[in-house]
Every structure is written in C-alpha cells, then in structure tokens.
Design an enzyme around this catalytic site. Structure first.
Site, PDB file in Angstrom:
ATOM      1  N   GLU A  22       0.820  -1.213   0.000  1.00 21.45           N
ATOM      2  CA  GLU A  22       0.000   0.000   0.000  1.00 21.45           C
ATOM      3  C   GLU A  22       0.857   1.269   0.000  1.00 21.45           C
ATOM      4  O   GLU A  22       2.048   1.222   0.312  1.00 21.45           O
ATOM      5  CB  GLU A  22      -0.910   0.006   1.223  1.00 21.45           C
ATOM      6  CG  GLU A  22      -0.138  -0.178   2.527  1.00 21.45           C
ATOM      7  CD  GLU A  22      -0.864   0.417   3.712  1.00 21.45           C
ATOM      8  OE1 GLU A  22      -1.223   1.604   3.641  1.00 21.45           O
ATOM      9  OE2 GLU A  22      -1.045  -0.307   4.704  1.00 21.45           O
ATOM     10  N   LYS A 154      -3.877  -2.703  14.184  1.00 18.78           N
ATOM     11  CA  LYS A 154      -3.175  -1.642  14.921  1.00 18.78           C
ATOM     12  C   LYS A 154      -3.742  -1.538  16.336  1.00 18.78           C
ATOM     13  O   LYS A 154      -4.945  -1.462  16.535  1.00 18.78           O
ATOM     14  CB  LYS A 154      -3.285  -0.319  14.168  1.00 18.78           C
ATOM     15  CG  LYS A 154      -2.199  -0.226  13.090  1.00 18.78           C
ATOM     16  CD  LYS A 154      -2.102   1.147  12.491  1.00 18.78           C
ATOM     17  CE  LYS A 154      -3.356   1.472  11.755  1.00 18.78           C
ATOM     18  NZ  LYS A 154      -3.437   0.850  10.444  1.00 18.78           N
TER      19      LYS A 154
HETATM   20  N1  PSU Z   1       0.083  -0.100   8.822  1.00 20.73           N
HETATM   21  C1  PSU Z   1       1.058   0.723   9.311  1.00 20.73           C
HETATM   22  N2  PSU Z   1       0.880   2.071   9.167  1.00 20.73           N
HETATM   23  C2  PSU Z   1      -0.237   2.613   8.563  1.00 20.73           C
HETATM   24  C3  PSU Z   1      -1.261   1.731   8.058  1.00 20.73           C
HETATM   25  C4  PSU Z   1      -1.038   0.377   8.207  1.00 20.73           C
HETATM   26  O1  PSU Z   1       2.048   0.256   9.875  1.00 20.73           O
HETATM   27  O2  PSU Z   1      -0.344   3.846   8.465  1.00 20.73           O
HETATM   28  C5  PSU Z   1      -2.500   2.323   7.378  1.00 20.73           C
HETATM   29  C6  PSU Z   1      -3.139   1.348   6.391  1.00 20.73           C
HETATM   30  O3  PSU Z   1      -3.237   2.025   5.148  1.00 20.73           O
HETATM   31  C7  PSU Z   1      -4.528   1.085   6.952  1.00 20.73           C
HETATM   32  C8  PSU Z   1      -4.815   2.401   7.587  1.00 20.73           C
HETATM   33  O4  PSU Z   1      -5.457   0.727   5.956  1.00 20.73           O
HETATM   34  O5  PSU Z   1      -3.586   2.662   8.280  1.00 20.73           O
HETATM   35  C9  PSU Z   1      -6.023   2.338   8.498  1.00 20.73           C
HETATM   36  O6  PSU Z   1      -6.572   3.618   8.544  1.00 20.73           O
HETATM   37  P1  PSU Z   1      -8.010   3.862   9.221  1.00 20.73           P
HETATM   38  O7  PSU Z   1      -7.798   3.484  10.671  1.00 20.73           O
HETATM   39  O8  PSU Z   1      -8.297   5.317   9.009  1.00 20.73           O
HETATM   40  O9  PSU Z   1      -8.989   2.962   8.518  1.00 20.73           O
END
Ligand code: PSU
Ligand code: MN
Length: 292
Positions: A22, A154
C-alpha cells in the site's frame, strides 16, 4: 484506468508470485521522507522472499499497479488517503492518491493479485459506537481473495472487537508461529487466532484451499521481531490528545502514529518500520510457495 507494470503482468501470468503493497503507510504513516524508505525496503524484502512487489496508488489519472522509485517519491503527506470508495473519484479527478489496506485490496481484486503485506490492519476504533468508526479495511478483506500478512490489527484500535468482527465476516485469521493475534508493536496479549501455522507453504496451502471453497480474505498475523511491551500508556495519551484536538475520521490513525513516534523517542517508528519490512518478506515467501 488500471495500469499494471509489465513485470507484474508477466509475474501474474506465469512468473513468481506477486505481493501488493500500500501507499498510505508511505504517505501518512511516517514522518516526511521516511515512508518512502520503508516502501522501498518493503519492495526489496518481497523480492528477497522470492516474489515481485506491486506497490499500488493513484497517479496522473491512473490506478497504478507497480511504481518506479521516482513515482513512489511523489507520495507525500499531500496525497489523498484512499479507501475502497475513494479510488475511482481520485483517478477521474487526477488526484494523487495513497491507498489504504482496503483501497489496495480493491485494486488487487481488479488486478488478480492474491497477496498483500502491511504493518497493521485497520479495524474497530476504541469506544465504538462513539465514534461509530470501523475501518473499511475489514469489509474489503472479507470481500477479496487475498491473504494479508500484517502484525495483526493496529493496537490503537479495539483489537478484541475487531477480532470478533473478522470472525463474523468469515475472515480466516492465521497466526504465524503464534496462537494469538499480534498487537502491532507488541507480540503477546492479543485475542486467539483461528489457526496457527508453522510454514509459508502451510499458509499458502490454506489460502488456496479457502479460495477453492469460494472464501474471500485471510489475515496472517506475524508478531514483531522486537516486541515493545510498554507503549499502551502512550497510546492512551495519544488517543486523548486526538480527542482533545478534535481529530477524527481518516486523520486519527496518522495523528496517533506520529504522536507515538515522537513521544517514544522514535522507538515505535523503528518497530513499525521493521515489522512492515518483515511482513513483506514473509508475504513474498508465501506468494512464492503457492507457485511451487
Ligand atoms: N500499517 C502501518 N501504518 C499505517 C497503516 C497500516 O504500519 O499507516 C495504514 C493502512 O493504510 C490502513 C490504515 O489501511 O492505516 C487504516 O486507517 P483507518 O484506521 O483510518 O482505517
Ligand atoms: Mn476510520
């Protein structure tokens, strides 16, 4: 509208496996300039694993599968953050767009890519339903025939709730030599996975069998090599600062990651980089194993 590089097109036809990467973590997950180095290191790691990297983003009116280094360097904090619903608008409007996990999976579906690597999946935000924020990553994963290798979900999110939702959505959750879902920076303490796997070949065979059954996405949780076990109080402080600052929606995750990188004296940054690169290498090994 979708442009796939020649190397990736050949690999998809009859070459080594392909692993999607990504661009949101490149543009929004690290301080300026550092995300690109993480992206380039991830590409090298996929190759070391035996597969071809396919970094995905929206550029100059096209959905690009495979980016040159110069193109990758254009993905800075000014890029739009593209979830599944945002890709077509960004392409038509010729915006610079960095795909999230969910956005990348949407492109994988169109391009026929079966593997992806990232740091941590999005999920159910803490405090749900206030705010009622559930990452589109989850629905995209349920709907797409891709095995995503990550260090779990996360941990700034509600990981147990996310794990329950993954089960409801029918997403197979594998543990890489572990019985529990990694907590992103921390290896231990997460909810149980549905199945533990010991080898890349085993993971590849399970994914293949799941797809033969008509199944969609699978998540493989690989624990970080160096576990940070003291960041939970910092995460609480980061979330409180986000709430106090009125940060919401798509801005929460980048805000919290940069708060942690700063307040941990760079320790979470190193951990985040290393786990992303390690996940990319393992995804490359699994994609290569399926070819054999
Ligand atoms: N993994 C990481 N850092 C990031 C992400 C994933 O180590 O920044 C990103 C990915 O693109 C994931 C996004 O889809 O964080 C999730 O964002 P949100 O919580 O707004 O859906
Ligand atoms: Mn969200």
């Amino acid at each position: 509208m979708i442009r796939i590089s020649d190397e990736i097109r050949d690999a998809l036809r009859d070459g080594p496996g392909v692993v999607a990467l990504e661009t949101t973590l490149i543009a929004h997950g690290f301080p300026p300039g550092e995300g690109v180095e993480v992206g380039l290191a991830s590409e090298r790691a996929v190759r070391e694993g035996g597969a071809v990297p396919a970094t995905i983003g929206v550029l100059d009116g096209e959905i690009r599968v495979g980016l040159t280094e110069a193109e990758l360097r254009r993905f800075d904090a000014g890029a739009r953050k593209l979830g599944p619903r945002d890709i077509a608008p960004a392409a038509v409007q010729r915006a610079l767009g960095a795909t999230t996990v969910g956005g990348t999976l949407t492109v994988c579906r169109a391009a026929g890519i079966r593997f992806m690597a990232t740091g941590g999946l999005g999920g159910v935000h803490r405090g749900w339903p206030d705010p009622p924020d559930v990452s589109a990553d989850l629905h995209a994963l349920a709907q797409t025939r891709v095995l995503v290798t990550s260090s779990g979900v996360k941990s700034l999110l509600d990981v147990p709730a996310t794990s329950e939702l993954l089960e409801s959505l029918g997403v197979t959750v594998l543990g890489w030599r572990t019985d529990t879902l990694p907590l992103f920076y921390a290896a231990q303490g997460g909810p149980a996975v549905s199945t533990r796997v010991e080898s890349a070949t085993e993971a590849a065979h399970i994914a293949h069998a799941h797809w033969e059954l008509g199944g969609g996405g699978l998540l493989l949780g690989r624990p970080p090599d160096a576990s940070l076990d003291d960041v939970e109080p910092l995460i609480d402080a980061a979330l409180a600062a986000a709430a106090a600052g009125g940060v919401h929606g798509q801005a929460v995750t980048p805000f919290v990651l940069s708060y942690l990188h700063r307040e941990s004296g760079g320790r979470t940054l190193v951990a985040n980089r290393d786990l992303i690169v390690g996940n990319a290498r393992l995804a490359g090994e699994i994609a290569a194993a399926l070819r054999r």
